[in-house]
Design a protein around this motif. Sequence first.
Motif, short mmCIF file in Angstrom:
data_model
loop_
_atom_site.label_atom_id
_atom_site.label_comp_id
_atom_site.label_asym_id
_atom_site.label_seq_id
_atom_site.Cartn_x
_atom_site.Cartn_y
_atom_site.Cartn_z
N ASP A 115 19.73 10.40 6.45
CA ASP A 115 20.65 10.71 5.35
C ASP A 115 21.52 9.53 4.93
O ASP A 115 22.64 9.72 4.43
CB ASP A 115 21.55 11.91 5.71
N VAL A 116 21.06 8.31 5.15
CA VAL A 116 21.76 7.14 4.62
C VAL A 116 20.78 6.37 3.74
O VAL A 116 19.56 6.46 3.91
CB VAL A 116 22.34 6.22 5.72
N TYR A 117 21.32 5.59 2.81
CA TYR A 117 20.50 4.84 1.89
C TYR A 117 20.86 3.36 1.97
O TYR A 117 22.03 3.00 2.09
CB TYR A 117 20.67 5.36 0.46
N ILE A 118 19.85 2.52 1.93
CA ILE A 118 20.04 1.07 2.07
C ILE A 118 20.27 0.47 0.69
O ILE A 118 19.46 0.66 -0.22
CB ILE A 118 18.80 0.44 2.74
N ILE A 119 21.38 -0.25 0.54
CA ILE A 119 21.69 -0.88 -0.75
C ILE A 119 21.42 -2.38 -0.74
O ILE A 119 21.28 -2.99 -1.79
CB ILE A 119 23.15 -0.59 -1.17
N LEU A 143 15.51 8.63 -6.27
CA LEU A 143 16.41 8.16 -7.31
C LEU A 143 16.57 6.65 -7.22
O LEU A 143 16.42 6.05 -6.16
CB LEU A 143 17.78 8.84 -7.19
N TRP A 144 16.91 6.03 -8.36
CA TRP A 144 17.14 4.59 -8.40
C TRP A 144 18.30 4.21 -7.48
O TRP A 144 19.35 4.82 -7.49
CB TRP A 144 17.45 4.15 -9.82
N GLY A 145 18.09 3.19 -6.67
CA GLY A 145 19.13 2.74 -5.75
C GLY A 145 19.09 3.40 -4.40
O GLY A 145 19.81 3.01 -3.50
N GLU A 146 18.25 4.42 -4.24
CA GLU A 146 18.14 5.10 -2.95
C GLU A 146 16.95 4.53 -2.19
O GLU A 146 15.80 4.81 -2.51
CB GLU A 146 17.99 6.60 -3.14
N ASN A 147 17.24 3.71 -1.19
CA ASN A 147 16.20 3.12 -0.35
C ASN A 147 16.38 3.65 1.07
O ASN A 147 17.26 3.19 1.80
CB ASN A 147 16.30 1.59 -0.34
N TYR A 160 24.90 3.18 2.43
CA TYR A 160 25.94 4.12 2.01
C TYR A 160 25.50 5.52 2.39
O TYR A 160 24.30 5.85 2.39
CB TYR A 160 26.24 4.00 0.51
N LYS A 161 26.47 6.35 2.75
CA LYS A 161 26.19 7.72 3.15
C LYS A 161 27.18 8.64 2.44
O LYS A 161 28.39 8.50 2.62
CB LYS A 161 26.33 7.89 4.66
N PRO A 162 26.69 9.54 1.61
CA PRO A 162 27.59 10.49 0.94
C PRO A 162 28.39 11.30 1.95
O PRO A 162 27.85 11.76 2.96
CB PRO A 162 26.64 11.37 0.14
N THR A 181 0.79 -1.23 0.00
CA THR A 181 0.00 0.00 0.00
C THR A 181 0.82 1.27 0.00
O THR A 181 0.31 2.34 -0.31
CB THR A 181 -0.93 0.02 1.23
N TYR A 182 2.10 1.19 0.38
CA TYR A 182 2.90 2.41 0.38
C TYR A 182 3.42 2.69 -1.01
O TYR A 182 3.56 1.80 -1.83
CB TYR A 182 4.04 2.33 1.40
N GLN A 183 3.73 3.94 -1.30
CA GLN A 183 4.15 4.35 -2.64
C GLN A 183 5.55 4.94 -2.60
O GLN A 183 5.92 5.61 -1.64
CB GLN A 183 3.17 5.40 -3.19
N PRO A 184 6.36 4.73 -3.66
CA PRO A 184 6.08 3.86 -4.80
C PRO A 184 6.31 2.40 -4.43
O PRO A 184 7.16 2.11 -3.60
CB PRO A 184 7.11 4.32 -5.85
N PRO A 185 5.57 1.46 -5.02
CA PRO A 185 5.59 0.08 -4.57
C PRO A 185 6.65 -0.79 -5.23
O PRO A 185 6.47 -1.99 -5.31
CB PRO A 185 4.19 -0.40 -4.94
N SER A 186 7.72 -0.22 -5.75
CA SER A 186 8.72 -1.04 -6.42
C SER A 186 10.10 -0.74 -5.87
O SER A 186 10.42 0.39 -5.53
CB SER A 186 8.69 -0.79 -7.93
N SER A 187 10.93 -1.78 -5.77
CA SER A 187 12.29 -1.62 -5.29
C SER A 187 13.11 -2.78 -5.81
O SER A 187 12.58 -3.83 -6.16
CB SER A 187 12.33 -1.59 -3.76
N CYS A 188 14.42 -2.58 -5.86
CA CYS A 188 15.30 -3.64 -6.35
C CYS A 188 15.79 -4.55 -5.23
O CYS A 188 16.52 -5.49 -5.49
CB CYS A 188 16.48 -3.04 -7.11
#
Length: 225
Positions: A124-128, A81-85, A145-147, A57-64
């Motif tokens: 401010d971190v993204y799950i890969i 952005l793609w790859g940013e979870n 990863y964290k820039p 039910t949450y949006q957007p419903p797609s992830s890699c």
Amino acid sequence: MSDNSLQYSIELRAAGAVNNSSPACILSVVDRLRLLREREQAWGCLHFAESTRIPVTYQPPSSCIYDLSGGVLVLGEPGLLWGENPAVRALRLTEALKAGVGHDSRRGISPVEPYWSRVTAEPDVYIIDFGLAAQGHDLIALATYKPQALQPTEGMAAIRLHILQLSTGQHHPIASQPVMYVLDTSSLPEASLACVQIVGDLLGILLIFDFAAHPDEFALYNWKS
């Protein structure tokens, strides 16, 4: 031994199953043989008696990134952005299905949103990628990863492992380090591949980079010590 008993023993062994010797089981050998054959036939054609669709039910419903293990479904929650979870969503299927959530042809749609939990690492971190050990340890390990804006090399980022308790989303109480440093890299997330696996007390992460300047990396940790 009767013909039915002999046939049951042979087919039981061929199916890799064991006989239910509990006194509470009152089925005859004929009934047990019939049920065993029905089960094997169902597996042979992948015919399941019931099926349930779980709405996302949450949006957007797609992830890699996703996993289904130990009765828990975990999906990445994509960013802009793609790859940013920025987070993952976890659903304990046994609890949700017992409560009647999901969709089937008889009941229609039942609400599932209250059964999704949201797990994050830090701002401010993204799950890969992530590793899951839900049954044995109530554990989820988030590779992030964290820039690093202050790094002299433009585009540098730090890759770390966050050891969390799946049920609470907090640092795991028996982890020796709640956050494990892996490496610094100039690779963008879409130009690399991460794979996290947990086996008992061991936690491994494989990093494959899509450029020659950075060699691939594999790191292995004992997350308890």
